[in-house]
Design a protein around this motif. Structure first.
Motif, PDB file in Angstrom:
ATOM      1  N   THR A 178       0.826  -1.208   0.000  1.00 16.62           N
ATOM      2  CA  THR A 178       0.000   0.000   0.000  1.00 16.62           C
ATOM      3  C   THR A 178       0.859   1.257   0.000  1.00 16.62           C
ATOM      4  O   THR A 178       0.583   2.220  -0.736  1.00 16.62           O
ATOM      5  CB  THR A 178      -0.927   0.003   1.228  1.00 16.62           C
ATOM      6  N   ALA A 179       1.935   1.245   0.810  1.00 13.88           N
ATOM      7  CA  ALA A 179       2.823   2.410   0.877  1.00 13.88           C
ATOM      8  C   ALA A 179       3.524   2.657  -0.462  1.00 13.88           C
ATOM      9  O   ALA A 179       3.624   3.803  -0.915  1.00 13.88           O
ATOM     10  CB  ALA A 179       3.856   2.210   1.985  1.00 13.88           C
ATOM     11  N   LEU A 180       3.993   1.584  -1.092  1.00 11.45           N
ATOM     12  CA  LEU A 180       4.662   1.731  -2.389  1.00 11.45           C
ATOM     13  C   LEU A 180       3.705   2.303  -3.431  1.00 11.45           C
ATOM     14  O   LEU A 180       4.066   3.213  -4.197  1.00 11.45           O
ATOM     15  CB  LEU A 180       5.200   0.383  -2.854  1.00 11.45           C
ATOM     16  N   ALA A 181       2.498   1.779  -3.474  1.00 13.08           N
ATOM     17  CA  ALA A 181       1.520   2.258  -4.452  1.00 13.08           C
ATOM     18  C   ALA A 181       1.135   3.708  -4.176  1.00 13.08           C
ATOM     19  O   ALA A 181       1.063   4.534  -5.107  1.00 13.08           O
ATOM     20  CB  ALA A 181       0.281   1.365  -4.429  1.00 13.08           C
ATOM     21  N   ASN A 182       0.904   4.041  -2.915  1.00 20.22           N
ATOM     22  CA  ASN A 182       0.516   5.414  -2.577  1.00 20.22           C
ATOM     23  C   ASN A 182       1.612   6.417  -2.922  1.00 20.22           C
ATOM     24  O   ASN A 182       1.337   7.514  -3.431  1.00 20.22           O
ATOM     25  CB  ASN A 182       0.174   5.515  -1.088  1.00 20.22           C
ATOM     26  N   GLN A 183       2.856   6.050  -2.634  1.00 20.72           N
ATOM     27  CA  GLN A 183       3.972   6.953  -2.936  1.00 20.72           C
ATOM     28  C   GLN A 183       4.164   7.116  -4.442  1.00 20.72           C
ATOM     29  O   GLN A 183       4.495   8.204  -4.921  1.00 20.72           O
ATOM     30  CB  GLN A 183       5.257   6.441  -2.287  1.00 20.72           C
ATOM     31  N   ALA A 184       3.938   6.055  -5.187  1.00 20.64           N
ATOM     32  CA  ALA A 184       4.044   6.143  -6.650  1.00 20.64           C
ATOM     33  C   ALA A 184       2.961   7.067  -7.200  1.00 20.64           C
ATOM     34  O   ALA A 184       3.219   7.901  -8.084  1.00 20.64           O
ATOM     35  CB  ALA A 184       3.928   4.751  -7.270  1.00 20.64           C
ATOM     36  N   MET A 185       1.743   6.939  -6.686  1.00 23.67           N
ATOM     37  CA  MET A 185       0.660   7.811  -7.141  1.00 23.67           C
ATOM     38  C   MET A 185       0.922   9.262  -6.757  1.00 23.67           C
ATOM     39  O   MET A 185       0.622  10.182  -7.519  1.00 23.67           O
ATOM     40  CB  MET A 185      -0.669   7.326  -6.566  1.00 23.67           C
ATOM     41  N   ALA A 186       1.514   9.460  -5.558  1.00 18.30           N
ATOM     42  CA  ALA A 186       1.859  10.817  -5.132  1.00 18.30           C
ATOM     43  C   ALA A 186       2.908  11.441  -6.049  1.00 18.30           C
ATOM     44  O   ALA A 186       2.970  12.663  -6.193  1.00 18.30           O
ATOM     45  CB  ALA A 186       2.374  10.805  -3.692  1.00 18.30           C
ATOM     46  N   ALA A 187       3.718  10.580  -6.674  1.00 17.13           N
ATOM     47  CA  ALA A 187       4.741  11.053  -7.610  1.00 17.13           C
ATOM     48  C   ALA A 187       4.186  11.244  -9.023  1.00 17.13           C
ATOM     49  O   ALA A 187       4.934  11.581  -9.946  1.00 17.13           O
ATOM     50  CB  ALA A 187       5.908  10.075  -7.640  1.00 17.13           C
ATOM     51  N   ILE A 189       2.423   8.827 -10.831  1.00 12.81           N
ATOM     52  CA  ILE A 189       2.227   7.581 -11.581  1.00 12.81           C
ATOM     53  C   ILE A 189       0.735   7.250 -11.592  1.00 12.81           C
ATOM     54  O   ILE A 189       0.084   7.312 -10.550  1.00 12.81           O
ATOM     55  CB  ILE A 189       3.021   6.423 -10.947  1.00 12.81           C
ATOM     56  N   PRO A 190       0.166   6.881 -12.750  1.00 14.31           N
ATOM     57  CA  PRO A 190      -1.258   6.499 -12.796  1.00 14.31           C
ATOM     58  C   PRO A 190      -1.552   5.368 -11.811  1.00 14.31           C
ATOM     59  O   PRO A 190      -0.730   4.453 -11.641  1.00 14.31           O
ATOM     60  CB  PRO A 190      -1.455   6.039 -14.244  1.00 14.31           C
ATOM     61  N   PRO A 191      -2.726   5.410 -11.158  1.00 14.10           N
ATOM     62  CA  PRO A 191      -3.043   4.420 -10.129  1.00 14.10           C
ATOM     63  C   PRO A 191      -2.921   2.968 -10.588  1.00 14.10           C
ATOM     64  O   PRO A 191      -2.429   2.127  -9.830  1.00 14.10           O
ATOM     65  CB  PRO A 191      -4.492   4.760  -9.754  1.00 14.10           C
ATOM     66  N   ASP A 192      -3.369   2.638 -11.793  1.00 12.99           N
ATOM     67  CA  ASP A 192      -3.303   1.251 -12.230  1.00 12.99           C
ATOM     68  C   ASP A 192      -1.864   0.784 -12.380  1.00 12.99           C
ATOM     69  O   ASP A 192      -1.516  -0.347 -12.020  1.00 12.99           O
ATOM     70  CB  ASP A 192      -4.074   1.048 -13.532  1.00 12.99           C
ATOM     71  N   ILE A 193      -1.002   1.664 -12.876  1.00  9.80           N
ATOM     72  CA  ILE A 193       0.421   1.322 -13.017  1.00  9.80           C
ATOM     73  C   ILE A 193       1.086   1.228 -11.653  1.00  9.80           C
ATOM     74  O   ILE A 193       1.884   0.320 -11.385  1.00  9.80           O
ATOM     75  CB  ILE A 193       1.153   2.360 -13.892  1.00  9.80           C
ATOM     76  N   ALA A 194       0.740   2.153 -10.765  1.00 11.32           N
ATOM     77  CA  ALA A 194       1.307   2.146  -9.407  1.00 11.32           C
ATOM     78  C   ALA A 194       0.955   0.859  -8.684  1.00 11.32           C
ATOM     79  O   ALA A 194       1.805   0.239  -8.025  1.00 11.32           O
ATOM     80  CB  ALA A 194       0.795   3.352  -8.617  1.00 11.32           C
ATOM     81  N   GLN A 195      -0.298   0.422  -8.800  1.00  7.59           N
ATOM     82  CA  GLN A 195      -0.734  -0.800  -8.139  1.00  7.59           C
ATOM     83  C   GLN A 195      -0.020  -2.023  -8.718  1.00  7.59           C
ATOM     84  O   GLN A 195       0.396  -2.918  -7.969  1.00  7.59           O
ATOM     85  CB  GLN A 195      -2.255  -0.967  -8.288  1.00  7.59           C
TER      86      GLN A 195
END
Length: 261
Positions: A178-187, A189-195
């Motif tokens: 969850t932390a990795l995905a959230n930080q990627a989206m904050a940067a 990155i589109p949510p589907d790619i981040a997940q």
């Protein structure tokens, strides 16, 4: 296959039910030698070979080994007499001495599986209270090998600590993912790619650890002095391991409090 009759109080819950399904699927006991209790006396497990009863004492009377898979706060209301029986407790924080005193069991085992029992990948540490026959220990090991891997520990306090480590199952990986995905989206990155990226790190890429030493992998990546090294060094300098230690101690402290938690 073992010849003993195994009863599971709470055998239709998520944990007891997963163990019951695995015992049946792997043929650990003969047909009719697995008994589970619930209030209705009916459940799909009956179609797979389990015997269902509505009374917990009836289950105990008919079983050689009794597994208690209920929440700790429900233990006091069970009011069972398991004299001459082996009781295996899956309750966090409930001491073996307390279980022995209330149930009058001849042997008490504390064990701590995790949610990965659902896919047969749990690690289950277990502890035997007082002197326990080798045949009983063998039965316990084989029982928990039905849902993954298992190992006996020599001190009861280890069970409380491991409740906060292995007992948490996928909780820590889920938090990391969850932390990795959230930080990627904050940067950005589109949510589907981040997940997808976060899931690959936690679920897929981590499969390498099945055949590689974790510390050697970390050392090699840090020595390479690349992107991964920079990320790892930031986590290390941020006292990542110490924070994990505090998390485990907090969880273990709750487990040791038992019903007072």
């Amino acid at each position: 296959m073992i010849n003993e009759t195994v009863g599971i109080i709470g055998g239709t819950g998520w944990l007891g039910g997963a163990i019951a399904k695995a015992v049946l699927a792997k043929g650990l006991v003969p047909t009719g030698n697995l008994i589970i209790s619930n209030r209705s006396g009916s459940h799909p497990l009956a179609q797979q070979g389990a015997c269902l009863v509505t009374d917990n004492q009836d289950l105990v009377d008919r079983s050689d080994v009794v597994i208690i898979a209920v929440r700790p706060e429900h233990f006091a209301s069970l009011n069972i007499n398991a004299a001459g029986k082996t009781v295996i407790s899956l309750m966090a924080g409930m001491t073996a001495q307390t279980i022995a005193a209330q149930t009058q069991a001849s042997a008490v085992v504390r064990a701590m599986p995790n949610a990965a029992v659902e896919i047969g990948e749990s690690f289950t540490p277990w502890y035997c209270f007082a002197q326990t026959a080798a045949t009983t220990k063998s039965l316990v090991q084989r029982l928990f090998e039905c849902v993954g891997t298992a190992a006996e520990v020599q001190q009861e306090d280890y069970i409380d600590y491991l409740s906060a480590l292995s007992g948490t199952g996928p909780a820590f990986p889920a938090l990391l993912m969850t932390a990795l995905a959230n930080q990627a989206m904050a940067a950005g990155i589109p949510p589907d790619i981040a997940q997808l990226a976060a899931k690959n790190v936690v679920v897929n890429s981590s499969q390498l650890l099945a055949s590689h030493d974790a510390q050697q992998m970390i050392d090699a990546l840090v020595a390479y002095r690349g992107v991964t090294a920079a990320a790892l060094q930031t986590m290390i300098q941020g006292h990542f391991e110490e924070q994990i230690g505090r998390a485990l101690q907090s969880g273990a402290a709750v487990a040791r409090k038992g019903l007072q938690a």
